[in-house]
Design a protein around this motif. Structure first.
Motif, PDB file in Angstrom:
ATOM      1  N   GLY A   1       0.767  -1.238   0.000  1.00 30.42           N
ATOM      2  CA  GLY A   1       0.000   0.000   0.000  1.00 30.42           C
ATOM      3  C   GLY A   1       0.796   1.285   0.000  1.00 30.42           C
ATOM      4  N   GLU A   2       2.112   1.221   0.066  1.00 31.54           N
ATOM      5  CA  GLU A   2       2.868   2.481   0.084  1.00 31.54           C
ATOM      6  C   GLU A   2       3.324   2.866  -1.325  1.00 31.54           C
ATOM      7  N   THR A   3       3.761   4.110  -1.460  1.00 29.57           N
ATOM      8  CA  THR A   3       4.332   4.549  -2.719  1.00 29.57           C
ATOM      9  C   THR A   3       5.799   4.867  -2.504  1.00 29.57           C
ATOM     10  N   LEU A   4       6.636   4.129  -3.201  1.00 24.82           N
ATOM     11  CA  LEU A   4       8.069   4.315  -3.079  1.00 24.82           C
ATOM     12  C   LEU A   4       8.569   5.018  -4.333  1.00 24.82           C
ATOM     13  N   GLY A   5       9.316   6.084  -4.136  1.00 28.37           N
ATOM     14  CA  GLY A   5       9.887   6.771  -5.283  1.00 28.37           C
ATOM     15  C   GLY A   5      11.292   6.246  -5.555  1.00 28.37           C
ATOM     16  N   LEU A   6      11.585   6.037  -6.832  1.00 23.41           N
ATOM     17  CA  LEU A   6      12.931   5.626  -7.224  1.00 23.41           C
ATOM     18  C   LEU A   6      13.429   6.757  -8.112  1.00 23.41           C
TER      19      LEU A   6
ATOM     20  N   GLU B   1       5.096  14.948  -4.665  1.00 22.55           N
ATOM     21  CA  GLU B   1       3.648  14.944  -4.711  1.00 22.55           C
ATOM     22  C   GLU B   1       3.040  13.594  -4.390  1.00 22.55           C
ATOM     23  N   LEU B   2       3.782  12.540  -4.666  1.00 24.59           N
ATOM     24  CA  LEU B   2       3.155  11.226  -4.690  1.00 24.59           C
ATOM     25  C   LEU B   2       3.679  10.249  -3.647  1.00 24.59           C
ATOM     26  N   CYS B   3       4.987  10.371  -3.288  1.00 23.81           N
ATOM     27  CA  CYS B   3       5.621   9.248  -2.602  1.00 23.81           C
ATOM     28  C   CYS B   3       5.675   9.440  -1.096  1.00 23.81           C
ATOM     29  N   SER B   4       5.705   8.303  -0.385  1.00 24.61           N
ATOM     30  CA  SER B   4       5.915   8.379   1.058  1.00 24.61           C
ATOM     31  C   SER B   4       7.379   8.123   1.401  1.00 24.61           C
ATOM     32  N   ARG B   5       8.061   7.329   0.579  1.00 27.14           N
ATOM     33  CA  ARG B   5       9.488   7.085   0.807  1.00 27.14           C
ATOM     34  C   ARG B   5      10.231   7.204  -0.509  1.00 27.14           C
TER      35      ARG B   5
ATOM     36  N   PRO C   1      12.359   8.654   4.264  1.00 25.01           N
ATOM     37  CA  PRO C   1      10.966   9.084   4.121  1.00 25.01           C
ATOM     38  C   PRO C   1      10.942  10.448   3.439  1.00 25.01           C
ATOM     39  N   ILE C   2       9.825  10.750   2.829  1.00 20.34           N
ATOM     40  CA  ILE C   2       9.766  11.917   1.951  1.00 20.34           C
ATOM     41  C   ILE C   2      10.091  13.230   2.672  1.00 20.34           C
ATOM     42  N   GLY C   3       9.526  13.434   3.868  1.00 21.50           N
ATOM     43  CA  GLY C   3       9.726  14.702   4.576  1.00 21.50           C
ATOM     44  C   GLY C   3      11.183  14.975   4.892  1.00 21.50           C
ATOM     45  N   PRO C   4      11.822  14.072   5.660  1.00 21.02           N
ATOM     46  CA  PRO C   4      13.240  14.282   6.008  1.00 21.02           C
ATOM     47  C   PRO C   4      14.135  14.404   4.778  1.00 21.02           C
ATOM     48  N   LEU C   5      13.812  13.703   3.695  1.00 23.48           N
ATOM     49  CA  LEU C   5      14.680  13.785   2.522  1.00 23.48           C
ATOM     50  C   LEU C   5      14.734  15.218   2.010  1.00 23.48           C
ATOM     51  N   PHE C   6      13.584  15.876   1.995  1.00 25.66           N
ATOM     52  CA  PHE C   6      13.567  17.232   1.466  1.00 25.66           C
ATOM     53  C   PHE C   6      14.093  18.242   2.476  1.00 25.66           C
TER      54      PHE C   6
END
Lengths: 348, 335
Positions: B34-39, B222-226, B240-245
């Motif tokens: 159920g998660e969205t992983l960005g590559l 916009e889309l990913c959680s990790r 995770p998306i927040g800390p990465l940015f």
């Protein structure tokens, strides 16, 4: 799309007139003709060779009087201007009268009709052999690209392509008919053909046809096999094949359900011209194997200045060629939904 | 909880004219249901090859997995028989591609290509059922007048519509994972936004996991959680998306984020870039692969590949000096 094809069919008319006018005028311009031939024959019949040679000039001192020559010219229509006789000829063609052969004194249509069975047989057999070999061979070569099978078959088809077909014919005849005596030296059927049983007739025709067919087809495998192979390889690398496999399809089904139809499109572009196969026949191969087909008829009628036959063959072959082109277009439209002739909706 | 998909130390190479080339080198990540992983990464960093390895779609015979494993629900995808893989591919794991223009067969009707997916994974469905479900799928992906679309050929649809058809095909058997390989790159920006929104809605409704491959950090946000950041075949950073940015750890990620133009930047100034370019496959540095472009590189970075550190739960970084790099950051903030 219908309007496109209607337009294409209407365009046959001016094209046909252009082709026939050109050849008709040429037959008037080149030296020699039925009258000269007749003079020569009359002189030969008189046994006087000196007169025969003067007969070549077509003038005084010949076996025929000037009146007789004028009569003959009127008979053949040479007394009128070329375009007038063309219109007369065309008028006859429109009521399906191709005239009379100056050599055989038979109606041209009958002379041509006699050759149909032989030419259709060789035409259809060549067609089946070419498509029957090239399409499967191209498919296998595409799937086994760069394997030993691919390399060896490429070498073979190009070897056949590189040798002129009459050389292949002479080679086959010398080896398999004259030396090994496995096949007959020539002809379409044996002398006792009509005495044979039904099955015996089939065997007899095939037995006679083997060597000529090999000679006809040896050079025709290369182009279509490579076209099929390259076209299929392009499509196998296409993304929609990857999509099909990503859906869970196995490779074989992806090839046959998806790639194959797309790769047949380039082959369909020439399919319609097969309608001309009823006029096929290479005069060299027919000469070598002593087959009475169209190649020989066309060549001999030219040499003998039998212009009604020349024009008759031209009428039929020009029409078949023009219709064949349109049929090819229809074939392409049938296999490729992106092709929409003549309407504003364009293919991408 | 066991991950839905585990990629473990995956190494993939290709036979080239100059010998065997490693394209993906010891890549590991997990995907939860159920998660969205960005590559994310530049062209040629191995993100698409990673995706194709999961799908078992590496070009044969040139490409092959020569190390590591891919576990889907504890099944090793590289090791299962082809039959079993075909039952998973397109059924449990589906994929959509970058070019919707060429990804559909040009000579088959949309409805036929859609129906094919059903026939592959649920043979024996009646024609009416297939048509009904195809219509449902087209509606679900937001295609107007679906009855008419089923009878049309791909060239009669726009790029965005074609990508929606691709998504519908991927959804046909309700997959657990959807791999989206740059699905919006070939589309114009407004259509891009619509497709992203569609994917987000579909994920909410179906609960499938998405691996979203892109080079566009804006899309990721916009889309990913990790996010997994790849560079030259290796993982640079995972977070995770927040800390990465807000707190990127790897110098490459920092460079990428610094390269995004901002509205409050001085207009008409040079855009920030990462100096240099990605090393070619034959000239990969022996140590850290980012070394020739890294402002923090020292002796050690040249000779020795960095080990992967896990500075926080869910965070990984492959850099010798991430502490110093970020300490400098902290100093800069405090002064």
């Amino acid at each position: 799309m219908t309007s496109y094809f209607v337009r294409r069919f209407l365009l046959i008319v001016p094209t046909f007139i252009g082709v026939t006018v050109l050849v008709f005028v040429l037959t008037r311009l080149v030296p020699g003709g039925p009258i000269e031939r007749m003079l020569q024959e009359a002189a030969m019949a008189g046994g006087d060779f000196a007169e025969a040679t003067s007969g070549y000039d077509g003038l005084g001192g010949s076996a025929l009087s000037d009146d007789q020559i004028a009569e003959l010219e009127a008979y053949y229509g040479f007394d009128k201007p070329v375009l007038v006789s063309y219109v007369e000829w065309l008028g006859k063609v429109l009521v399906l009268d191709l005239g009379t052969s100056t050599r055989y004194n038979d109606p041209v249509w009958d002379t041509i009709k006699e050759r149909f069975p032989i030419s259709i047989f060789y035409g259809v057999a060549t067609l089946i052999l070419t498509y029957g070999v090239c399409i499967p061979l191209g498919i296998v070569k595409a799937i086994r690209h760069k394997t030993a099978f691919d390399n060896v078959s490429s070498a073979l088809v190009f070897f056949g392509y590189a040798i002129p077909n009459y050389v292949v014919g002479i080679g086959l005849l010398a080896l398999f008919a004259a030396h090994l005596e496995w096949f007959p030296l020539g002809g379409f059927v044996s002398d006792d053909f009509y005495a044979l049983s039904g099955f015996g007739k089939v065997v007899d025709v095939l037995w006679h046809a083997t060597l000529p067919l090999l000679a006809y087809t040896a050079g025709s495998f290369a182009v279509m096999t490579m076209l099929m192979k390259n076209s299929l390889m392009d499509n196998l690398a296409a993304e929609y094949v990857r999509t099909a496999i990503a859906k869970g399809m196995n490779f074989r089904r992806a090839v046959f359900n998806h790639a194959l139809r797309n790769s047949l499109i380039p082959i369909a572009t020439s399919f319609g011209s097969n309608i001309s196969l009823i006029l096929t026949g290479s005069f060299l191969i027919e000469k070598i194997f002593n087959i009475d087909g169209f190649g020989l008829l066309g060549f001999e009628s030219l040499v003998e200045r039998d212009y009604p036959v020349v024009m008759g063959i031209l009428v039929i072959s020009a029409l078949l060629f023009l219709i064949g082109n349109i049929l090819s277009d229809i074939c392409v439209a049938l296999v490729d939904p992106r092709v929409r002739f003549g309407s504003g909706e364009s293919a991408q | 909880m066991a991950a839905l998909l585990r990629v473990e130390e995956l190494s993939v190479g290709f036979d080239t004219e100059d010998g065997f080339a490693d394209v993906v080198d010891h890549v590991s990540f997990d995907l939860e249901a159920g998660e969205t992983l960005g590559l994310v990464g530049e062209s040629g960093c191995g993100k698409s090859v990673t995706a194709l390895s999961i799908m078992g779609l590496l070009p044969k015979p040139a490409g092959r997995i020569h190390g590591g494993d891919i576990l889907f629900k504890d099944e090793s995808l590289p090791r299962i028989p082809p039959d079993r893989m075909r039952a998973i591919r397109g059924n449990r794991i589906a994929m959509i591609f970058q070019e919707p223009m060429t990804a559909l067969n040009p000579v088959q009707r949309v409805g036929h290509q859609l129906a094919e997916t059903f026939s592959l994974h649920e043979p024996g469905l009646s024609t009416e059922t297939v048509t009904r479900r195809s219509l449902g799928l087209l509606e679900q992906v937001g295609i107007p007048a679906p009855e008419q679309r089923l009878l049309e050929y791909p060239h009669q649809l726009s790029g965005g519509m074609r990508q929606r058809v691709m998504i519908a095909m991927a959804l046909a058997s309700g997959p657990d994972i959807l791999i989206a390989d740059e699905p919006t790159t070939a589309l114009d920006v407004t259509i891009q936004a619509q497709i992203l929104e569609l994917l987000r809605d579909l994920q909410r409704d179906t609960g499938m996991a998405i691996i979203f491959i892109t080079h566009d950090l804006g899309v990721i946000a916009e889309l990913c959680s990790r996010v997994v950041v790849m560079y030259a075949g290796r993982i640079a950073e995972q977070a995770p998306i927040g800390p990465l940015f807000t707190h990127p750890l790897h110098p490459y990620t920092r460079g990428l984020l610094a390269s995004i133009p901002r509205l409050d930047d001085e207009p008409k100034t040079l855009l920030t870039t990462i100096p240099g370019s990605v090393p070619g496959i034959e000239e990969l540095p022996s140590g850290c692969r980012f070394v020739n472009r890294c402002p923090f590189a020292v002796e050690r970075c040249h000779g020795q590949a960095p080990v992967i550190d896990a500075p926080a739960p869910g965070r990984k970084v492959a850099c010798h000096r991430w502490r110093e790099v970020n300490a400098g950051d902290a100093e800069a903030r405090s002064t």
